[in-house]
Scaffold this motif. Sequence first.
Motif, short mmCIF file in Angstrom:
data_model
loop_
_atom_site.label_atom_id
_atom_site.label_comp_id
_atom_site.label_asym_id
_atom_site.label_seq_id
_atom_site.Cartn_x
_atom_site.Cartn_y
_atom_site.Cartn_z
N THR A 176 0.84 -1.19 0.00
CA THR A 176 0.00 0.00 0.00
C THR A 176 0.88 1.25 0.00
O THR A 176 2.09 1.18 0.25
N TYR A 177 0.26 2.41 -0.25
CA TYR A 177 0.96 3.69 -0.28
C TYR A 177 1.03 4.31 1.11
O TYR A 177 0.08 4.22 1.89
N ARG A 178 2.14 4.95 1.41
CA ARG A 178 2.17 5.90 2.52
C ARG A 178 1.41 7.14 2.06
O ARG A 178 1.31 7.42 0.86
N ALA A 179 0.88 7.91 3.00
CA ALA A 179 0.01 9.04 2.67
C ALA A 179 0.69 10.02 1.72
O ALA A 179 0.11 10.46 0.72
N GLU A 180 1.95 10.37 2.02
CA GLU A 180 2.63 11.36 1.18
C GLU A 180 2.88 10.84 -0.23
O GLU A 180 2.82 11.58 -1.21
N HIS A 181 3.15 9.53 -0.35
CA HIS A 181 3.38 8.95 -1.67
C HIS A 181 2.08 8.86 -2.46
O HIS A 181 2.07 9.03 -3.68
N LEU A 182 0.98 8.59 -1.75
CA LEU A 182 -0.32 8.54 -2.43
C LEU A 182 -0.67 9.92 -2.97
O LEU A 182 -1.17 10.05 -4.10
N SER A 214 0.96 -1.77 -6.40
CA SER A 214 0.13 -0.71 -5.83
C SER A 214 -0.10 0.41 -6.83
O SER A 214 -1.20 0.98 -6.90
#
Length: 320
Positions: free
Chosen positions: A2-8, A79
């Motif tokens: 899954t993505y970390r928030a900043e990467h998303l 992802s």
Amino acid sequence: MTYRAEHLVEALRGAGEPTRLRILALLATEELSVMELSRVLEQSQPRVSRHLKLMNDAGLIERFPDGARVFYRLSSETSSRRLVDAVLDLLDDCDGDGDRRRLDAVRRERAAEAEAWFDQIAPSWDRIRSHHVRESAVEEAILAAAGEGPFDRVVDLGTGSGRMLTLLGRKAKTSIGLDLSQNMLNVARANVAKAGLEKVELHHGDVFATRLPDRTADLVVVHQVLHYLGDPAAAVTEAARLVRPGGRLLIVDFAPHALEQMRDEHQHRRLGFDDAEMRRWLASGGLEAAPATVLPPDREGLTVCIWTGRRAALKEAKAA
């Protein structure tokens, strides 16, 4: 994964522009060059390149050089691909009709050039092909990779002159060869008849949509075909679909090279394939890849690779 928030946020920002959404929709159909995307989008190459760079930096797409050209495709990272698929699923339209129409025009031009070339060289196809690597060495390696047989069904996608059918046909109860060139099929028919083979079917057919039933072939062969295609990964997926449990897919093509003249003189779209790329495509098709057989040229020329993917037999799948 899954993505970390900043990467998303970065990934969403990378997709957050109408032209970039159009590009993602186009790359979902096949890998494309900047020049082709520029034609379809009706925008300048520098502008398209800027969009591509931003999406590549965001991990949404992949950039890969192929000789002097550069192609782009959707990211193979799980992802990132899930995110792109979700965005495209939500997308109602994004000048889709116009883009699809112009992409179809690019494909038709590409196909017409290739078909004209194949029709012109059909009678001398085997002679032209033989300059890459000593053909007897390649065919000996193909026979070794195919196994002893016998085979209930052999399918040869992009059969060309029918050489794989005549090479493997005596080990097969039935064989099927598909090709889009009617002139090539005529050459194949003559060669199959000359070899005295029976129960060989030759059809006008598309390697991307063979219309053959799932998992019914003991051996599927894709011999010197992928480098002509706009979406070789899709062709591998379709070929893998045909392989029955315990069966094999044999892919014969070139290792990466830098001979740009192969594009203009022989209509090659891709200048070879690396091992990691091919193994990833085989795995995506549910096949286990064996170590590739690598055949360098006797003198100057191109290195030929033979990749083999095997589908687990039913008892092996149950044991796993």
